[in-house]
Design a protein around this motif. Structure first.
Motif, PDB file in Angstrom:
ATOM      1  N   UNK A 158      -6.264   7.079   1.633  1.00  0.00           N
ATOM      2  CA  UNK A 158      -5.639   8.025   1.872  1.00  0.00           C
ATOM      3  C   UNK A 158      -6.484   8.878   2.976  1.00  0.00           C
ATOM      4  N   UNK A 159      -5.523   7.651   4.093  1.00  0.00           N
ATOM      5  CA  UNK A 159      -5.344   9.495   5.047  1.00  0.00           C
ATOM      6  C   UNK A 159      -6.106   9.644   5.516  1.00  0.00           C
ATOM      7  N   UNK A 160      -8.034   9.708   5.249  1.00  0.00           N
ATOM      8  CA  UNK A 160      -8.949  10.294   5.887  1.00  0.00           C
ATOM      9  C   UNK A 160      -9.567   9.907   6.920  1.00  0.00           C
ATOM     10  N   UNK A 161      -9.372  10.433   7.891  1.00  0.00           N
ATOM     11  CA  UNK A 161      -9.401  10.637   9.766  1.00  0.00           C
ATOM     12  C   UNK A 161     -10.766   9.799   9.703  1.00  0.00           C
ATOM     13  N   UNK A 162     -10.852   8.702  10.572  1.00  0.00           N
ATOM     14  CA  UNK A 162     -12.033   7.760  11.317  1.00  0.00           C
ATOM     15  C   UNK A 162     -12.318   8.912  11.976  1.00  0.00           C
ATOM     16  N   UNK A 163     -12.177   9.821  12.451  1.00  0.00           N
ATOM     17  CA  UNK A 163     -13.452  10.321  13.334  1.00  0.00           C
ATOM     18  C   UNK A 163     -14.111  11.731  12.254  1.00  0.00           C
ATOM     19  N   UNK A 164     -13.693  11.346  10.914  1.00  0.00           N
ATOM     20  CA  UNK A 164     -14.582  12.137   9.909  1.00  0.00           C
ATOM     21  C   UNK A 164     -15.887  11.491   9.765  1.00  0.00           C
ATOM     22  N   UNK A 165     -15.444  10.020   9.587  1.00  0.00           N
ATOM     23  CA  UNK A 165     -16.373   8.883   9.248  1.00  0.00           C
ATOM     24  C   UNK A 165     -17.384   8.851  10.041  1.00  0.00           C
ATOM     25  N   UNK A 207     -17.478   9.928   3.089  1.00  0.00           N
ATOM     26  CA  UNK A 207     -17.444   8.328   3.398  1.00  0.00           C
ATOM     27  C   UNK A 207     -18.047   8.314   4.671  1.00  0.00           C
ATOM     28  N   UNK A 208     -18.621   7.799   5.379  1.00  0.00           N
ATOM     29  CA  UNK A 208     -18.916   6.788   6.518  1.00  0.00           C
ATOM     30  C   UNK A 208     -18.445   5.575   6.892  1.00  0.00           C
ATOM     31  N   UNK A 209     -18.578   5.246   8.402  1.00  0.00           N
ATOM     32  CA  UNK A 209     -17.202   4.112   9.068  1.00  0.00           C
ATOM     33  C   UNK A 209     -17.542   2.370   8.071  1.00  0.00           C
ATOM     34  N   UNK A 210     -18.942   2.135   7.673  1.00  0.00           N
ATOM     35  CA  UNK A 210     -18.239   0.956   7.402  1.00  0.00           C
ATOM     36  C   UNK A 210     -18.079   0.538   5.553  1.00  0.00           C
ATOM     37  N   UNK A 211     -18.523   2.356   4.341  1.00  0.00           N
ATOM     38  CA  UNK A 211     -17.502   2.519   3.098  1.00  0.00           C
ATOM     39  C   UNK A 211     -16.352   2.442   3.265  1.00  0.00           C
ATOM     40  N   UNK A 212     -16.048   3.346   4.973  1.00  0.00           N
ATOM     41  CA  UNK A 212     -14.404   3.065   4.940  1.00  0.00           C
ATOM     42  C   UNK A 212     -13.619   2.028   5.613  1.00  0.00           C
ATOM     43  N   UNK A 213     -14.059   1.228   6.602  1.00  0.00           N
ATOM     44  CA  UNK A 213     -13.760  -0.153   6.658  1.00  0.00           C
ATOM     45  C   UNK A 213     -13.500  -1.555   5.221  1.00  0.00           C
ATOM     46  N   UNK A 214     -14.867  -1.754   4.659  1.00  0.00           N
ATOM     47  CA  UNK A 214     -14.742  -1.411   3.021  1.00  0.00           C
ATOM     48  C   UNK A 214     -13.639  -0.887   2.357  1.00  0.00           C
ATOM     49  N   UNK A 215     -13.304  -0.001   2.071  1.00  0.00           N
ATOM     50  CA  UNK A 215     -12.202   1.022   1.360  1.00  0.00           C
ATOM     51  C   UNK A 215     -11.052   0.209   1.853  1.00  0.00           C
ATOM     52  N   UNK A 216     -10.780   0.615   2.634  1.00  0.00           N
ATOM     53  CA  UNK A 216      -9.190   0.248   4.048  1.00  0.00           C
ATOM     54  C   UNK A 216      -9.214  -2.101   3.461  1.00  0.00           C
ATOM     55  N   UNK A 217     -10.082  -2.153   3.833  1.00  0.00           N
ATOM     56  CA  UNK A 217      -9.434  -3.279   2.962  1.00  0.00           C
ATOM     57  C   UNK A 217      -9.146  -3.636   1.693  1.00  0.00           C
ATOM     58  N   UNK A 218      -9.472  -2.744   0.598  1.00  0.00           N
ATOM     59  CA  UNK A 218      -9.466  -3.621  -0.280  1.00  0.00           C
ATOM     60  C   UNK A 218      -9.085  -2.525  -1.786  1.00  0.00           C
ATOM     61  N   UNK A 219      -8.456  -1.114  -0.439  1.00  0.00           N
ATOM     62  CA  UNK A 219      -8.308   0.648  -1.260  1.00  0.00           C
ATOM     63  C   UNK A 219      -6.552   0.563  -2.567  1.00  0.00           C
ATOM     64  N   UNK A 220      -6.002  -0.899  -1.895  1.00  0.00           N
ATOM     65  CA  UNK A 220      -5.045  -1.303  -2.605  1.00  0.00           C
ATOM     66  C   UNK A 220      -4.118  -2.531  -2.745  1.00  0.00           C
ATOM     67  N   UNK A 221      -3.015  -2.714  -3.475  1.00  0.00           N
ATOM     68  CA  UNK A 221      -2.337  -3.843  -3.376  1.00  0.00           C
ATOM     69  C   UNK A 221      -1.534  -4.342  -2.571  1.00  0.00           C
ATOM     70  N   UNK A 222      -1.250  -3.130  -2.145  1.00  0.00           N
ATOM     71  CA  UNK A 222      -0.559  -2.606  -0.242  1.00  0.00           C
ATOM     72  C   UNK A 222      -0.695  -3.741   0.449  1.00  0.00           C
TER      73      UNK A 222
END
Length: 284
Positions: free
Chosen positions: A72-79, A231-246
């Motif tokens: 969802x293009x959430x900035x990593x700086x926010x995480x 969203x925190x960093x660890x949650x963001x990393x996990x969701x970035x790996x499994x966020x979609x079928x792309x």
């Protein structure tokens, strides 16, 4: 001469072993760094390059400013800010509560004080994963879901830190306590002028440990936050790996992972001297 040669050989073996273990730790981090400097398509060619690519600045600027498309293009700086606030809140809160609890148990006489201490110590057998359902219910009833209060407050109590502070306070000489009493120092002044200066190395060591504990939290933030902005960093990393079928943008994910290493690393390096002293000081 033989003893000198044997000692030299032993040192060389130890140094070689240390270098080998260091390389085993650093090499995966280096590969992650190299991956973050290449296009994502480069990683799909079957051969991982060993030298950095030309996309270092664009990749890190992109993840910090706009995030990862698969999440969802959430900035990593926010995480990072969310994780930093959570880690600092947990570390500072644990130290303050544990220090005051240990101070009361050691220096105040009240009924059943040892029973209260052992009840606190018994909570070591009840990690947050065991009590997660009632804790979530309490946080929900208090309206703390999707808030820093909900992320921090349930994790503030620390039996380990309370125990460590208690053990240190028991080593303070009675003569020092009597001298402070003769000087007219009350409980607050004794805490501020005597206990806190003596506890600096313990506080520093515990801060490093508790900061890493708070930064690496995964299960509790996953349950207590549903707002993407929390969203925190660890949650963001996990969701970035499994966020979609792309296809996973490995260069962006690796950049995000390396950024997640920076705050704990900075804390450890910045407080290294105090951290080591707090762990190994013979008087502690």
């Amino acid at each position: 001469m033989a003893m000198v040669e044997g000692g030299t050989r032993s040192r060389l073996v130890r140094h070689a072993l240390i270098c080998g273990l260091l390389a085993a730790i650093v090499f995966p981090v280096y590969i992650a760094f190299v991956t973050s400097t290449h296009e994502a398509s480069t990683m799909l060619q079957g051969v991982i390059p060993l030298l950095p690519g030309p996309d270092l600045v664009p990749t890190y600027a992109r993840v910090l400013a706009t995030g990862i498309p698969t999440f969802g293009d959430l900035p990593v700086a926010t995480m990072m800010l969310n994780s930093l606030v959570m880690a600092l809140g947990i570390a500072i809160g644990k130290i303050v509560i544990s220090l005051l609890s240990a101070y009361a148990i050691v220096f105040f006489r009240f009924p059943l004080r040892m029973l209260w201490f052992w009840m606190i110590f018994a909570t070591l057998m009840l990690p947050v994963e065991v009590r997660i359902v009632p804790t979530f219910q309490v946080v929900s009833d208090l309206g703390l879901l999707n808030s820093f209060g909900g992320l921090i407050v349930p994790l503030l109590a620390s039996a380990t830190a309370t125990f460590l502070f208690r053990q240190f306070f028991l080593t303070i000489p009675d003569e020092l306590i009597e001298a402070a009493r003769v000087d007219g120092a009350g409980p607050i002044r004794f805490l501020v002028d005597v206990i806190l200066p003596l506890s600096r190395t313990n506080i520093a060591a515990l801060f490093v440990i508790m900061f890493a504990y708070g930064w690496n939290q995964y299960l509790w933030p996953l349950i207590v936050t549903t707002d993407p902005q929390m969203t925190t960093m660890l949650i963001g990393i996990q969701r970035a790996l499994s966020g979609s079928d792309e296809l996973t943008p490995w260069n962006l994910v690796m950049a995000m992972s390396l950024l997640a290493l920076l705050p704990p690393l900075a804390v450890v390096l910045g407080m290294q001297r105090w951290f080591v002293k707090g762990l190994v000081d013979a008087e502690k």
